[in-house]
Design a protein around this motif. Structure first.
Motif, PDB file in Angstrom:
ATOM      1  N   ALA A  75      48.522 191.849   3.655  1.00 28.37           N
ATOM      2  CA  ALA A  75      47.045 191.506   3.851  1.00 28.37           C
ATOM      3  C   ALA A  75      46.909 189.817   4.153  1.00 28.37           C
ATOM      4  O   ALA A  75      46.519 189.330   5.031  1.00 28.37           O
ATOM      5  CB  ALA A  75      46.171 191.775   2.562  1.00 28.37           C
ATOM      6  N   ALA A  76      48.091 189.162   3.630  1.00 24.98           N
ATOM      7  CA  ALA A  76      48.120 187.776   3.870  1.00 24.98           C
ATOM      8  C   ALA A  76      48.666 187.249   5.111  1.00 24.98           C
ATOM      9  O   ALA A  76      47.862 186.362   5.967  1.00 24.98           O
ATOM     10  CB  ALA A  76      49.052 186.947   2.814  1.00 24.98           C
ATOM     11  N   GLU A  78      47.867 189.462   7.621  1.00 22.74           N
ATOM     12  CA  GLU A  78      46.636 189.667   8.459  1.00 22.74           C
ATOM     13  C   GLU A  78      45.858 188.486   8.628  1.00 22.74           C
ATOM     14  O   GLU A  78      45.079 188.079   9.633  1.00 22.74           O
ATOM     15  CB  GLU A  78      46.026 190.908   8.044  1.00 22.74           C
ATOM     16  N   ALA A  79      45.527 188.091   7.470  1.00 22.50           N
ATOM     17  CA  ALA A  79      44.750 186.913   7.236  1.00 22.50           C
ATOM     18  C   ALA A  79      45.019 185.580   8.007  1.00 22.50           C
ATOM     19  O   ALA A  79      44.426 184.811   8.563  1.00 22.50           O
ATOM     20  CB  ALA A  79      44.625 186.399   5.738  1.00 22.50           C
ATOM     21  N   LEU A  80      46.442 185.489   8.216  1.00 28.89           N
ATOM     22  CA  LEU A  80      46.815 184.383   9.025  1.00 28.89           C
ATOM     23  C   LEU A  80      46.463 184.461  10.669  1.00 28.89           C
ATOM     24  O   LEU A  80      46.373 183.477  10.969  1.00 28.89           O
ATOM     25  CB  LEU A  80      48.367 184.462   8.740  1.00 28.89           C
ATOM     26  N   ARG A  82      44.095 186.155  11.667  1.00 27.44           N
ATOM     27  CA  ARG A  82      42.676 185.946  11.666  1.00 27.44           C
ATOM     28  C   ARG A  82      42.347 184.532  11.537  1.00 27.44           C
ATOM     29  O   ARG A  82      41.372 184.064  12.534  1.00 27.44           O
ATOM     30  CB  ARG A  82      42.021 186.546  10.470  1.00 27.44           C
ATOM     31  N   ARG A 130      53.321 193.191  13.213  1.00 27.75           N
ATOM     32  CA  ARG A 130      52.155 194.188  13.442  1.00 27.75           C
ATOM     33  C   ARG A 130      50.877 193.328  13.822  1.00 27.75           C
ATOM     34  O   ARG A 130      49.920 193.825  14.611  1.00 27.75           O
ATOM     35  CB  ARG A 130      51.667 194.918  12.059  1.00 27.75           C
ATOM     36  N   THR A 134      48.616 193.586  17.489  1.00 33.56           N
ATOM     37  CA  THR A 134      47.393 194.056  17.474  1.00 33.56           C
ATOM     38  C   THR A 134      46.687 193.064  18.423  1.00 33.56           C
ATOM     39  O   THR A 134      45.861 193.553  19.108  1.00 33.56           O
ATOM     40  CB  THR A 134      46.790 193.844  16.102  1.00 33.56           C
ATOM     41  N   TYR A 135      46.735 191.838  18.309  1.00 29.15           N
ATOM     42  CA  TYR A 135      46.123 190.812  19.052  1.00 29.15           C
ATOM     43  C   TYR A 135      46.757 190.782  20.798  1.00 29.15           C
ATOM     44  O   TYR A 135      45.886 190.732  21.605  1.00 29.15           O
ATOM     45  CB  TYR A 135      46.068 189.435  18.575  1.00 29.15           C
ATOM     46  N   ARG A 137      47.973 193.123  22.288  1.00 28.63           N
ATOM     47  CA  ARG A 137      47.622 194.451  22.841  1.00 28.63           C
ATOM     48  C   ARG A 137      46.132 194.250  23.320  1.00 28.63           C
ATOM     49  O   ARG A 137      45.915 194.750  24.454  1.00 28.63           O
ATOM     50  CB  ARG A 137      47.732 195.513  22.037  1.00 28.63           C
ATOM     51  N   SER A 138      45.406 193.558  22.465  1.00 30.78           N
ATOM     52  CA  SER A 138      44.045 193.799  22.960  1.00 30.78           C
ATOM     53  C   SER A 138      43.637 192.745  24.078  1.00 30.78           C
ATOM     54  O   SER A 138      42.725 192.585  24.593  1.00 30.78           O
ATOM     55  CB  SER A 138      42.882 193.163  21.696  1.00 30.78           C
ATOM     56  N   GLN A 139      44.508 191.393  24.065  1.00 33.75           N
ATOM     57  CA  GLN A 139      44.694 190.693  25.211  1.00 33.75           C
ATOM     58  C   GLN A 139      45.379 190.771  26.313  1.00 33.75           C
ATOM     59  O   GLN A 139      45.151 190.563  27.652  1.00 33.75           O
ATOM     60  CB  GLN A 139      45.074 189.292  24.877  1.00 33.75           C
TER      61      GLN A 139
END
Lengths: 330, 283
Positions: A75-76, A78-80, A82, A130, A134-135, A137-139
């Motif tokens: 979770a940390a 993922e927050a990084l 974000r 991961r 995620t980012y 792939r969206s870009q």
């Protein structure tokens, strides 16, 4: 996906996340990216060390944020990711370089230390990959750089967990490259860096149950050299890059004579990696708590000086050889 | 847990902490109130309709549109809910920067506005490109997300090109309420052709489907059964990729369900908010 002549991206204005940015290779990489005009997002456990690195990056005119993170916490991480998006709007490069190590005879290594090393060095990278992918792939674009080691190709005695984790990191990168190839994500690259012995504080930070001090195995190279290799990978992504000719030699040797290399490296680790003079108390190093202080790029193994000395010696040997040859010919 | 500690001084961030919110009574035809908030380096306009103190929902418009085409839906919901339709920077009555914002830029602005007006976790209803903006919130501000209704989400990954999208837009016209045409013409002129095209380009570059797994709140993917812009296969794919997604079709409706079939969309929205499974056809 062809890696021959693959086109990466501009380093200037790229948004780069670096894990393990408080010391060693990660810190050198952050500073170099900052000098090249990238925006850097610095992650490690020690906040005060990160603040120091951020201040140094800002001195180069770069934008920098410090995000204290334990990479074993998904979770940390993922927050990084974000935090990078929230502050800089994008995520272009993710460098996984947070790693810990420990040495002990196999049966004397505490099982939880063994597990912790695998957790930081493997799951830490998995969490990073991961989030980054995620980012990416969206870009449709992005470069993921995993710092492995020549010990990800040639094994080392006593540092089982470390060498296992570095083998795993290479495998992770390769597997991700295959998956991206299948989904035809041409703008996304995954690269592995294989540094030889680097002058970083990892040896002082290591968990150690051998009773002997851990030292850097020569030849030692500077962390800045790895940083340059990483920045180059962003511009021209390649599958795997070895840093340090000593490491390249070792890789070649292990291809040609794997059994011999295994035995020779075992002997070398026993003789030079672990001090024969200086004893050391049993310690879990920085596995559970970061080493206090502001951190540093170098570990005091004189990577730069040693490289300079080696170069000088090589030059001297060459000149002597030429002089001798000339005399013989006459 | 980590939190960003060192933030480069940013004008918008400073202003976001103490936003100046001003209101004006009914400047936009049909709406109850206009609200202006100084955030995201702009003065963000939102139109509101519905009783004071009622639970709120926020509407996010599509490419070149504004709060105005949400009025029919707002009128349907206004009995029990307060509907707030925001104008993203560069559209409607919110001034934008000279260069059109990309989807990320719009979603960061929306996040700033949601924070400034204390509307975290308020249900979001988005149409068309607004869906891309709302979904992008999940990449940087998932804590702001409440239940989501995605109406006619764009851009179908099988048709990410200008000619295909233009053709589909033309095909959609017969399925919309004719009153939408003059309304949109005015909104398109307000945003201007340059911003329209640049935003369109950003829409095509955005891959909404890769971000859906980040959305952990309940979400409904709604599409008009006749909508050529967001076809059934695309809608089903989006719903399937959402961790808590439902798929609902509205019979006879086109792309702008909020304008042309407001009664049915209101029913679906209420069902989602009451955590009931919205039925096929919104009945």
């Amino acid at each position: 996906m062809s890696y021959e002549g693959a086109i990466g991206m501009r380093v200037k204005d790229a948004v780069v996340v670096i894990t393990g940015a408080s010391s060693g290779i990660g810190r050198a990489t952050a500073l170099l990216f900052a000098r090249k005009g990238a925006a850097v997002v610095l992650a490690a456990r020690r906040e005060e060390a990160l603040q120091q690195v951020a201040a140094e990056c800002e001195k180069h005119g770069a934008r920098a944020i410090a995000v204290p993170t334990d990479v074993t916490n998904a979770a940390a991480v993922e927050a990084l990711g974000r935090a990078a998006i929230r502050h800089f709007g994008r995520l272009d490069v993710w460098v996984n370089s947070a790693a810990v190590t420990g040495v002990a005879p196999f049966l004397e290594m505490p099982l939880e230390d063994f597990r912790r090393i695998l957790d930081v060095n493997i799951m830490g990278y998995v969490h990073g990959a991961r989030t980054a992918l995620t980012y990416f792939r969206s870009q449709g674009t992005g470069v993921l750089i995993n710092v492995s080691s020549v010990l990800g190709v040639v094994p080392q005695p006593y540092g089982h967990a470390y060498t296992m984790s570095k083998h795993a990191v290479r495998a992770l990168s390769a597997s991700l490259r295959q998956e991206l190839h299948l989904s035809e994500a041409r703008g996304i690259h995954v690269c592995t860096v294989l540094p030889a012995t680097i002058d970083t504080p990892i040896y002082q930070h290591a968990a150690n149950y051998t009773g002997r001090q851990v030292r850097a195995i020569p030849p030692v190279y500077s962390p800045e050299r790895v940083a340059h290799a990483i920045v180059d990978l962003v511009r021209t992504p390649r599958r795997e890059v070895v840093v340090g000719p000593g490491g390249r030699g070792l890789m070649l040797q292990s291809h040609l004579a794997p059994a011999l290399t295994e035995r020779l490296l075992a002997r070398q680790v026993d003789r030079t990696h672990l001090s024969r003079k200086k004893p050391a108390d049993a310690t879990s190093g920085n596995l559970y708590e970061p080493t206090p202080g502001l951190g540093s790029v170098h570990g005091g193994w004189h990577g730069r000086r040693r490289t300079a000395t080696r170069r000088l010696a090589t030059a001297a040997a060459l000149i002597t050889a030429i002089a001798v040859l000339r005399r013989v010919r006459r | 847990m980590s939190s960003p500690r060192k933030v480069p001084p940013k004008a918008s961030a400073r202003r976001a902490r103490s936003p100046r919110i001003t209101t004006a009574a009914a400047v936009s035809a049909g709406w109850g109130l206009s609200e202006f908030t100084e955030v995201a380096e702009s003065r963000v306009h939102a139109a509101a309709l519905g009783p004071d103190g009622a639970p709120e929902v926020v509407c996010v418009h599509g490419l070149g549109c504004s709060h105005r085409y949400f009025l029919p839906l707002a009128q349907q919901l206004a009995a029990h809910l307060r509907v707030v339709a925001v104008d993203l920077p560069g559209f409607g009555q919110t001034p934008g920067p000279p260069a059109a914002l990309d989807i990320r830029g719009l979603s960061l602005a929306l996040a700033d506005w949601l924070r400034a007006t204390r509307r975290a976790r308020v249900p979001l209803i988005a149409n068309s490109a607004g869906c891309q903006v709302v979904v992008d919130l999940a990449t940087h501000s998932p804590e702001l997300l409440g239940p989501i209704v995605l109406v006619g989400a764009t851009v179908d990954r099988r048709a990410r090109s200008h000619p295909q999208q233009l053709w589909r837009l033309i095909c959609d016209v017969p399925f919309e309420n004719p009153a939408l045409v003059p309304l949109l013409a005015r909104d398109y002129l307000t945003c201007g052709p340059r911003r329209f095209l640049a935003t369109f380009q950003h829409m095509l570059a955005d891959r909404i489907e890769e971000k859906l797994r980040l959305i952990r709140v309940p979400a409904a993917v709604v599409r008009g059964k006749r909508d050529p812009i967001a076809p059934a296969a695309w809608g089903r794919e989006l719903a399937a990729r959402l961790p808590a997604g439902r798929y609902v079709e509205v019979a006879g409706a086109g792309h702008a369900v909020n304008f042309s079939s407001p009664v049915k969309l209101a029913r679906i929205t209420r069902a989602l908010l009451e955590d009931r499974m919205p039925d096929e056809d919104g009945a």
